[in-house]
Design a protein around this motif. Structure first.
Motif, PDB file in Angstrom:
ATOM      1  N   THR A 101       0.830  -1.193   0.000  1.00 33.99           N
ATOM      2  CA  THR A 101       0.000   0.000   0.000  1.00 33.99           C
ATOM      3  C   THR A 101       0.870   1.251   0.000  1.00 33.99           C
ATOM      4  O   THR A 101       2.026   1.223   0.433  1.00 33.99           O
ATOM      5  N   TYR A 102       0.307   2.328  -0.505  1.00 34.29           N
ATOM      6  CA  TYR A 102       0.974   3.617  -0.486  1.00 34.29           C
ATOM      7  C   TYR A 102      -0.067   4.716  -0.298  1.00 34.29           C
ATOM      8  O   TYR A 102      -1.253   4.506  -0.536  1.00 34.29           O
ATOM      9  N   SER A 103       0.379   5.866   0.148  1.00 37.86           N
ATOM     10  CA  SER A 103      -0.501   7.015   0.376  1.00 37.86           C
ATOM     11  C   SER A 103      -0.610   7.865  -0.877  1.00 37.86           C
ATOM     12  O   SER A 103       0.355   7.995  -1.635  1.00 37.86           O
ATOM     13  N   HIS A 104      -1.785   8.430  -1.067  1.00 34.42           N
ATOM     14  CA  HIS A 104      -2.038   9.306  -2.220  1.00 34.42           C
ATOM     15  C   HIS A 104      -3.109  10.308  -1.801  1.00 34.42           C
ATOM     16  O   HIS A 104      -4.049   9.958  -1.093  1.00 34.42           O
ATOM     17  N   SER A 105      -2.969  11.553  -2.215  1.00 37.37           N
ATOM     18  CA  SER A 105      -3.957  12.594  -1.911  1.00 37.37           C
ATOM     19  C   SER A 105      -4.426  13.254  -3.190  1.00 37.37           C
ATOM     20  O   SER A 105      -3.652  13.423  -4.128  1.00 37.37           O
ATOM     21  N   ILE A 106      -5.694  13.638  -3.203  1.00 35.23           N
ATOM     22  CA  ILE A 106      -6.275  14.382  -4.318  1.00 35.23           C
ATOM     23  C   ILE A 106      -6.859  15.658  -3.724  1.00 35.23           C
ATOM     24  O   ILE A 106      -7.701  15.605  -2.825  1.00 35.23           O
TER      25      ILE A 106
END
Length: 156
Positions: free
Chosen positions: A104-109
């Motif tokens: 898993t990895y973090s991502h922001s929109i």
């Protein structure tokens, strides 16, 4: 192509729309009011293209419930990556699962509000009131969208 490396699509601000399922085959459109930066409960579909299911374009479908989201990033006729996350005041923060090795990895929109414009009856207009950077609203949820959403809700 892994979505862990495909962040270049998140550049230009575009509109955010909500797609709600009414019955089994019909779709109703509703948006979030401009005075509220939260995302209302429902199913949402967005694309890097304004056209649904366009080959080579990135899309996301998710269900929002009480400020939490669960859904999938995908490219038509290709892979998809499940995600879950939370809607914050300025962005949606996601944890995305790699479809190949389950890391898993973090991502922001980023989210931003459109300037409010009064309507005839003095209420704020609800259409195009919230923007999701890099994506266009897709006002129809496809069978493929529903299938990926269901799989991600069950497995992530």
């Amino acid at each position: 192509m892994s979505f862990a490396t495909s962040t270049v699509a998140l550049q230009a601000p575009t509109s955010l729309s909500k797609v709600g399922i009414v019955g089994t085959n019909s779709v109703a459109l509703a948006q979030v009011p401009a005075s509220d930066t939260s995302v209302g409960d429902g199913i949402y579909v967005y694309g890097s293209s304004q056209k649904p299911e366009e080959i080579g374009q990135e899309y996301l479908v998710f269900e929002a419930r009480q400020g939490k989201v669960r859904g999938a990033f995908y490219m038509p006729s290709s892979e998809y990556s499940c995600f879950s996350g939370k809607v914050e005041a300025q962005q949606i923060n996601l944890t995305v699962q790699d479809p190949y090795d389950s890391t898993t990895y973090s991502h922001s929109i980023a989210l931003s509000e459109a300037p409010p414009v009064a309507s005839v009856d003095s209420r704020l207009p609800i259409e195009d009131s919230l923007q999701l950077q890099g994506y266009h609203p897709i006002n129809k949820i496809s069978a493929n969208d529903q299938q990926m959403l269901k799989a991600c809700q069950a497995n992530f």
